[in-house]
Design a protein around this motif. Structure first.
Motif, PDB file in Angstrom:
ATOM      1  N   PHE A  10       0.849  -1.185   0.000  1.00 50.63           N
ATOM      2  CA  PHE A  10       0.000   0.000   0.000  1.00 50.63           C
ATOM      3  C   PHE A  10       0.889   1.241   0.000  1.00 50.63           C
ATOM      4  O   PHE A  10       1.866   1.306   0.749  1.00 50.63           O
ATOM      5  CB  PHE A  10      -0.897   0.024   1.243  1.00 50.63           C
ATOM      6  N   VAL A  11       0.542   2.206  -0.838  1.00 51.82           N
ATOM      7  CA  VAL A  11       1.271   3.471  -0.894  1.00 51.82           C
ATOM      8  C   VAL A  11       0.246   4.579  -0.736  1.00 51.82           C
ATOM      9  O   VAL A  11      -0.760   4.599  -1.459  1.00 51.82           O
ATOM     10  CB  VAL A  11       2.031   3.625  -2.236  1.00 51.82           C
ATOM     11  N   ASP A  12       0.467   5.482   0.203  1.00 52.01           N
ATOM     12  CA  ASP A  12      -0.423   6.633   0.337  1.00 52.01           C
ATOM     13  C   ASP A  12      -0.122   7.611  -0.792  1.00 52.01           C
ATOM     14  O   ASP A  12       1.035   7.823  -1.156  1.00 52.01           O
ATOM     15  CB  ASP A  12      -0.235   7.307   1.696  1.00 52.01           C
ATOM     16  N   SER A  13      -1.161   8.219  -1.337  1.00 43.42           N
ATOM     17  CA  SER A  13      -1.012   9.027  -2.545  1.00 43.42           C
ATOM     18  C   SER A  13      -0.337  10.369  -2.317  1.00 43.42           C
ATOM     19  O   SER A  13      -0.043  11.083  -3.271  1.00 43.42           O
ATOM     20  CB  SER A  13      -2.375   9.240  -3.204  1.00 43.42           C
ATOM     21  N   ASP A  14      -0.061  10.724  -1.077  1.00 47.73           N
ATOM     22  CA  ASP A  14       0.715  11.937  -0.822  1.00 47.73           C
ATOM     23  C   ASP A  14       2.145  11.591  -0.393  1.00 47.73           C
ATOM     24  O   ASP A  14       2.865  12.434   0.120  1.00 47.73           O
ATOM     25  CB  ASP A  14       0.033  12.822   0.225  1.00 47.73           C
ATOM     26  N   ASP A  15       2.553  10.347  -0.634  1.00 46.19           N
ATOM     27  CA  ASP A  15       3.897   9.874  -0.319  1.00 46.19           C
ATOM     28  C   ASP A  15       4.610   9.438  -1.593  1.00 46.19           C
ATOM     29  O   ASP A  15       3.979   9.217  -2.615  1.00 46.19           O
ATOM     30  CB  ASP A  15       3.842   8.672   0.630  1.00 46.19           C
ATOM     31  N   ILE A  16       5.917   9.279  -1.490  1.00 45.94           N
ATOM     32  CA  ILE A  16       6.678   8.639  -2.555  1.00 45.94           C
ATOM     33  C   ILE A  16       7.481   7.507  -1.921  1.00 45.94           C
ATOM     34  O   ILE A  16       7.710   7.503  -0.708  1.00 45.94           O
ATOM     35  CB  ILE A  16       7.618   9.603  -3.314  1.00 45.94           C
ATOM     36  N   ILE A  17       7.890   6.556  -2.749  1.00 46.99           N
ATOM     37  CA  ILE A  17       8.663   5.435  -2.241  1.00 46.99           C
ATOM     38  C   ILE A  17      10.035   5.413  -2.905  1.00 46.99           C
ATOM     39  O   ILE A  17      10.198   5.863  -4.036  1.00 46.99           O
ATOM     40  CB  ILE A  17       7.921   4.094  -2.407  1.00 46.99           C
ATOM     41  N   HIS A  18      11.004   4.888  -2.186  1.00 48.13           N
ATOM     42  CA  HIS A  18      12.371   4.742  -2.676  1.00 48.13           C
ATOM     43  C   HIS A  18      12.354   3.871  -3.930  1.00 48.13           C
ATOM     44  O   HIS A  18      11.604   2.883  -3.982  1.00 48.13           O
ATOM     45  CB  HIS A  18      13.223   4.106  -1.579  1.00 48.13           C
ATOM     46  N   PRO A  19      13.159   4.175  -4.938  1.00 49.43           N
ATOM     47  CA  PRO A  19      13.137   3.405  -6.184  1.00 49.43           C
ATOM     48  C   PRO A  19      13.420   1.909  -6.022  1.00 49.43           C
ATOM     49  O   PRO A  19      13.036   1.108  -6.866  1.00 49.43           O
ATOM     50  CB  PRO A  19      14.225   4.051  -7.038  1.00 49.43           C
ATOM     51  N   GLN A  20      14.066   1.525  -4.937  1.00 52.94           N
ATOM     52  CA  GLN A  20      14.378   0.117  -4.714  1.00 52.94           C
ATOM     53  C   GLN A  20      13.549  -0.515  -3.599  1.00 52.94           C
ATOM     54  O   GLN A  20      13.812  -1.641  -3.194  1.00 52.94           O
ATOM     55  CB  GLN A  20      15.868  -0.037  -4.384  1.00 52.94           C
ATOM     56  N   MET A  21      12.528   0.190  -3.122  1.00 54.80           N
ATOM     57  CA  MET A  21      11.773  -0.325  -1.981  1.00 54.80           C
ATOM     58  C   MET A  21      11.164  -1.700  -2.272  1.00 54.80           C
ATOM     59  O   MET A  21      11.365  -2.648  -1.505  1.00 54.80           O
ATOM     60  CB  MET A  21      10.667   0.641  -1.557  1.00 54.80           C
ATOM     61  N   ILE A  22      10.441  -1.830  -3.355  1.00 54.25           N
ATOM     62  CA  ILE A  22       9.746  -3.093  -3.624  1.00 54.25           C
ATOM     63  C   ILE A  22      10.757  -4.206  -3.881  1.00 54.25           C
ATOM     64  O   ILE A  22      10.619  -5.308  -3.343  1.00 54.25           O
ATOM     65  CB  ILE A  22       8.736  -2.936  -4.775  1.00 54.25           C
ATOM     66  N   GLU A  23      11.787  -3.934  -4.650  1.00 55.46           N
ATOM     67  CA  GLU A  23      12.799  -4.959  -4.915  1.00 55.46           C
ATOM     68  C   GLU A  23      13.493  -5.401  -3.624  1.00 55.46           C
ATOM     69  O   GLU A  23      13.671  -6.601  -3.391  1.00 55.46           O
ATOM     70  CB  GLU A  23      13.846  -4.435  -5.897  1.00 55.46           C
TER      71      GLU A  23
END
Length: 176
Positions: free
Chosen positions: A90-103
Protein backbone atom coordinates in the motif's frame (compact mmCIF):
# COMPACT_ATOMS: atom_id res chain seq x y z
CA UNK A 1 8.47 -13.21 -19.49
CA UNK A 2 9.00 -12.00 -15.94
CA UNK A 3 9.41 -14.88 -13.46
CA UNK A 4 9.27 -12.63 -10.41
CA UNK A 5 6.02 -12.78 -8.42
CA UNK A 6 3.45 -10.11 -9.25
CA UNK A 7 3.18 -7.32 -6.65
CA UNK A 8 -0.07 -5.35 -6.50
CA UNK A 9 0.54 -1.75 -5.44
CA UNK A 10 -2.66 -0.27 -4.00
CA UNK A 11 -2.84 3.54 -3.94
CA UNK A 12 -5.97 5.18 -2.47
CA UNK A 13 -6.48 8.58 -4.11
CA UNK A 14 -8.56 11.41 -2.69
CA UNK A 15 -7.97 15.12 -3.41
CA UNK A 16 -4.17 14.89 -3.51
CA UNK A 17 -3.61 16.67 -6.81
CA UNK A 18 -0.38 18.46 -5.70
CA UNK A 19 1.27 15.14 -4.74
CA UNK A 20 -0.24 12.48 -6.98
CA UNK A 21 2.09 12.64 -9.99
CA UNK A 22 5.20 12.43 -7.81
CA UNK A 23 3.67 9.45 -5.97
CA UNK A 24 2.80 7.57 -9.16
CA UNK A 25 6.20 8.36 -10.69
CA UNK A 26 7.94 6.89 -7.65
CA UNK A 27 6.09 3.62 -8.26
CA UNK A 28 6.71 3.60 -12.00
CA UNK A 29 10.50 3.87 -11.54
CA UNK A 30 10.74 0.88 -9.20
CA UNK A 31 13.63 -1.46 -10.00
CA UNK A 32 11.17 -4.31 -9.39
CA UNK A 33 8.95 -4.06 -12.45
CA UNK A 34 6.42 -6.91 -12.24
CA UNK A 35 3.74 -4.65 -10.77
CA UNK A 36 0.01 -4.18 -10.93
CA UNK A 37 -0.59 -0.56 -9.93
CA UNK A 38 -4.13 0.05 -8.66
CA UNK A 39 -5.20 3.69 -8.36
CA UNK A 40 -8.41 3.87 -6.33
CA UNK A 41 -10.04 7.24 -6.94
CA UNK A 42 -12.23 7.58 -3.87
CA UNK A 43 -14.50 10.30 -5.28
CA UNK A 44 -11.90 13.05 -5.68
CA UNK A 45 -13.31 16.49 -6.49
CA UNK A 46 -10.02 17.90 -7.83
CA UNK A 47 -8.04 16.83 -10.93
CA UNK A 48 -6.99 13.46 -9.52
CA UNK A 49 -9.30 11.44 -11.82
CA UNK A 50 -7.80 13.19 -14.86
CA UNK A 51 -4.24 12.55 -13.62
CA UNK A 52 -5.05 8.87 -12.98
CA UNK A 53 -6.48 8.47 -16.49
CA UNK A 54 -3.45 10.13 -18.09
CA UNK A 55 -1.09 7.74 -16.30
CA UNK A 56 -3.21 4.70 -17.17
CA UNK A 57 -2.96 5.63 -20.85
CA UNK A 58 0.85 5.74 -20.56
CA UNK A 59 1.46 2.49 -18.65
CA UNK A 60 -0.54 -0.74 -18.99
CA UNK A 61 0.37 -1.83 -15.44
CA UNK A 62 -2.00 0.84 -14.10
CA UNK A 63 -5.61 -0.08 -13.29
CA UNK A 64 -8.08 2.56 -12.10
CA UNK A 65 -11.05 2.10 -9.79
CA UNK A 66 -13.47 5.04 -9.58
CA UNK A 67 -15.78 4.88 -6.59
CA UNK A 68 -17.93 6.96 -4.32
CA UNK A 69 -16.04 8.36 -1.36
CA UNK A 70 -15.83 5.85 1.48
CA UNK A 71 -12.59 6.92 3.13
CA UNK A 72 -9.13 5.42 3.22
CA UNK A 73 -10.24 2.01 4.48
CA UNK A 74 -12.93 1.70 1.83
CA UNK A 75 -10.44 2.65 -0.89
CA UNK A 76 -7.88 0.12 0.33
CA UNK A 77 -10.53 -2.60 0.45
CA UNK A 78 -11.66 -1.76 -3.10
CA UNK A 79 -8.05 -2.07 -4.25
CA UNK A 80 -7.66 -5.39 -2.45
CA UNK A 81 -10.78 -6.70 -4.21
CA UNK A 82 -9.07 -6.10 -7.59
CA UNK A 83 -5.52 -7.08 -6.66
CA UNK A 84 -4.15 -9.95 -8.75
CA UNK A 85 -0.70 -10.16 -7.17
CA UNK A 86 0.50 -12.79 -4.76
CA UNK A 87 2.07 -9.89 -2.85
CA UNK A 88 0.45 -6.58 -1.90
CA UNK A 89 1.81 -3.23 -0.85
CA UNK A 90 0.00 0.00 0.00
CA UNK A 91 1.27 3.47 -0.89
CA UNK A 92 -0.42 6.63 0.34
CA UNK A 93 -1.01 9.03 -2.55
CA UNK A 94 0.71 11.94 -0.82
CA UNK A 95 3.90 9.87 -0.32
CA UNK A 96 6.68 8.64 -2.55
CA UNK A 97 8.66 5.43 -2.24
CA UNK A 98 12.37 4.74 -2.68
CA UNK A 99 13.14 3.41 -6.18
CA UNK A 100 14.38 0.12 -4.71
CA UNK A 101 11.77 -0.32 -1.98
CA UNK A 102 9.75 -3.09 -3.62
CA UNK A 103 12.80 -4.96 -4.91
CA UNK A 104 14.52 -4.80 -1.52
CA UNK A 105 11.45 -6.01 0.36
CA UNK A 106 10.77 -8.78 -2.17
CA UNK A 107 14.40 -9.93 -1.87
CA UNK A 108 13.89 -10.21 1.91
CA UNK A 109 10.65 -12.15 1.40
CA UNK A 110 12.06 -14.55 -1.17
CA UNK A 111 15.34 -15.09 0.67
CA UNK A 112 13.76 -15.67 4.08
CA UNK A 113 10.48 -17.30 3.04
CA UNK A 114 8.42 -14.86 5.10
CA UNK A 115 4.94 -13.41 4.67
CA UNK A 116 5.65 -9.74 5.49
CA UNK A 117 8.63 -7.48 4.94
CA UNK A 118 8.75 -3.86 6.10
CA UNK A 119 10.90 -0.77 5.90
CA UNK A 120 10.83 2.50 7.74
CA UNK A 121 10.02 5.92 6.36
CA UNK A 122 12.20 8.99 5.91
CA UNK A 123 10.65 12.44 6.15
CA UNK A 124 11.80 14.89 3.48
CA UNK A 125 10.49 17.87 1.60
CA UNK A 126 12.07 17.37 -1.81
CA UNK A 127 12.50 14.22 -3.90
CA UNK A 128 16.16 15.20 -4.42
CA UNK A 129 16.73 14.68 -0.69
CA UNK A 130 15.67 11.02 -0.87
CA UNK A 131 19.21 9.68 -0.77
CA UNK A 132 19.29 7.33 2.20
CA UNK A 133 19.44 3.64 1.44
CA UNK A 134 17.10 1.05 2.79
CA UNK A 135 18.02 -0.86 5.93
CA UNK A 136 16.94 -4.35 6.90
CA UNK A 137 15.52 -5.51 10.23
CA UNK A 138 14.25 -9.04 10.71
CA UNK A 139 11.49 -10.22 13.01
CA UNK A 140 12.27 -13.80 13.86
CA UNK A 141 8.99 -15.00 15.35
CA UNK A 142 7.78 -18.19 13.67
CA UNK A 143 4.15 -17.25 14.19
CA UNK A 144 2.79 -13.75 14.38
CA UNK A 145 -0.71 -12.56 13.64
CA UNK A 146 -1.34 -9.72 11.24
CA UNK A 147 -3.03 -7.91 14.14
CA UNK A 148 0.11 -8.23 16.30
CA UNK A 149 2.29 -7.11 13.45
CA UNK A 150 0.22 -4.11 12.43
CA UNK A 151 -1.03 -2.66 15.66
CA UNK A 152 0.47 -3.91 18.85
CA UNK A 153 4.15 -4.78 18.64
CA UNK A 154 5.37 -3.11 15.48
CA UNK A 155 4.49 -0.30 13.09
CA UNK A 156 0.84 0.60 12.86
CA UNK A 157 0.75 1.78 9.25
CA UNK A 158 -0.32 -0.10 6.15
CA UNK A 159 2.38 1.48 3.98
CA UNK A 160 6.07 0.59 3.95
CA UNK A 161 5.38 -3.14 3.86
CA UNK A 162 4.77 -5.98 1.45
CA UNK A 163 2.31 -8.66 2.50
CA UNK A 164 1.42 -12.09 1.23
CA UNK A 165 -2.15 -11.67 -0.03
CA UNK A 166 -3.26 -14.71 1.99
CA UNK A 167 -2.95 -12.64 5.18
CA UNK A 168 -5.99 -10.67 4.05
CA UNK A 169 -8.30 -13.60 3.27
CA UNK A 170 -10.46 -12.86 6.30
CA UNK A 171 -9.25 -9.34 7.03
CA UNK A 172 -10.48 -5.99 5.71
CA UNK A 173 -9.65 -2.45 6.70
CA UNK A 174 -12.22 -0.67 8.84
CA UNK A 175 -12.65 2.97 9.75
CA UNK A 176 -11.99 3.67 13.38
Amino acid sequence: MDLKPLVSVIIPVYNVEPYLEECINSVLVQTYTNLQIILVDDGSTDNCPKICNEYAQKDNRIFIINKKNAGLSGARNAGMNHAKGEWWTFVDSDDIIHPQMIESLMNIILTNNCEVAACRNVDFFNINNLTRGLTEQKITSKKISLYDYMGIKYWSTAWGKIYNHKLFKKTKYVCM
